[in-house]
Design a protein around this motif. Sequence first.
Motif, short mmCIF file in Angstrom:
data_model
loop_
_atom_site.label_atom_id
_atom_site.label_comp_id
_atom_site.label_asym_id
_atom_site.label_seq_id
_atom_site.Cartn_x
_atom_site.Cartn_y
_atom_site.Cartn_z
N ALA A 50 0.83 -1.21 0.00
CA ALA A 50 0.00 0.00 0.00
C ALA A 50 0.87 1.26 0.00
CB ALA A 50 -0.93 -0.01 1.22
N GLU A 51 1.98 1.23 0.73
CA GLU A 51 2.88 2.39 0.77
C GLU A 51 3.47 2.68 -0.61
OE1 GLU A 51 5.77 1.42 3.71
OE2 GLU A 51 4.54 2.09 5.41
N ILE A 52 3.83 1.62 -1.34
CA ILE A 52 4.39 1.80 -2.68
C ILE A 52 3.39 2.50 -3.58
CG2 ILE A 52 5.03 0.54 -4.79
CD1 ILE A 52 6.45 -1.47 -3.00
N LEU A 53 2.13 2.08 -3.53
CA LEU A 53 1.11 2.70 -4.38
C LEU A 53 0.78 4.10 -3.91
CD1 LEU A 53 -1.34 -0.30 -4.94
CD2 LEU A 53 0.53 0.48 -6.39
N THR A 54 0.77 4.32 -2.61
CA THR A 54 0.44 5.65 -2.07
C THR A 54 1.46 6.69 -2.52
OG1 THR A 54 -0.63 4.68 -0.12
CG2 THR A 54 0.06 6.98 0.04
N LYS A 55 2.73 6.35 -2.48
CA LYS A 55 3.77 7.33 -2.83
C LYS A 55 3.80 7.65 -4.33
CE LYS A 55 7.74 4.22 -3.49
NZ LYS A 55 9.07 3.80 -2.97
N ARG A 56 3.16 6.79 -5.15
CA ARG A 56 3.11 7.08 -6.58
C ARG A 56 2.10 8.19 -6.87
NH1 ARG A 56 5.81 3.51 -9.61
NH2 ARG A 56 4.61 3.91 -11.50
N ASN A 57 1.09 8.31 -6.01
CA ASN A 57 0.19 9.47 -6.02
C ASN A 57 -0.45 9.74 -7.39
OD1 ASN A 57 -1.13 11.59 -4.76
ND2 ASN A 57 0.43 13.09 -5.35
#
Length: 328
Positions: free
Chosen positions: A240-247
């Motif tokens: 989830a963090e990986i996808l969140t930081k892609r924004n």
Amino acid sequence: MATITRRGMGQWQVKVRRKGYPVQTRTFDTRADAEAWSRGIESQMDRATFVSTTAAEKTSLAQAIDRYKKDVCPSLARGGIAQMANLDRLKENLGATSLATLDSAQISAYREIMLKTYSLQTVRHDMGLLNRVLKCCQIDWGINLPRGLPTANVRLPKMPRARERRLKPGEEERLLTAARQYGGEIADIIIFAIETAMRRNEIAQMRWEQVELRRKVVSLLSEQTKTGEPRQVPLSVKAAEILTKRNVDIGPVWRITPNAITTAFMRVTGRAGLDDLRFHDLRHEATSRLFEKGLNMMEVAEVTGHKTLEMLKRYTHLNAESLAVKLM
């Protein structure tokens, strides 16, 4: 009762009529052959063992394959697209043979020829699909095969021992260090693959419209999965963090194709000195880690999308240290 009639030079037509049976007709070059055939048919009718093979004699394997494509394939995952190449290969090599004369020797010969060009798994798929076509002929279409199922007497090519490559201590760090040095999206994709157990194509085809970060779920469509069935993949904290930081919230999640993922991964493993590691090994690693976290087989299957529990067994190469903790 059998009636034998001469039809032109060297042609003898025999008709066998018996109450309760369809008329059986065959033409022979000699009267002796015609008489022998009629005696055999009448004998079977006397013993109530006669089954007509006319449909099998008049139907070629090519015709059966065409009917399978028309009647059966539309009900399969993705309309049977995955089976078309196998069916076309069978049709090209065995299609001219009638269902009545198709035997195990011909199928074995086909197997050996195909093994010179195609992988073991591909040839096994061919054989399995041929078996399903012939079963349809017998069970669904009422075509009696006089030789039974010839595929039943043909051995499938034996698969080698399943690959069991897992990441060893320190290898994940080496892999990610090399991936970050390589640049681009490959480092995040590697982490995402280990965290979700998703296949390469499933990752590459993800779209933001399918991602629900609030629920921590990715909803894969049927056309995106290998099994042809939709699946919801839970996202770990790291995923989830990986996808969140892609924004980003619309369009493709990754700007890379499946083949480009493979190319990048091979270059990264080369830099890391892990030349024997394949991208699909990350799915094996991820699946095994799910078991080590305590998920049962049904829960893991829900995450990974494996169709049968038997298929999932080979992924359960659990870390001995994790098992030792449970035994304490």
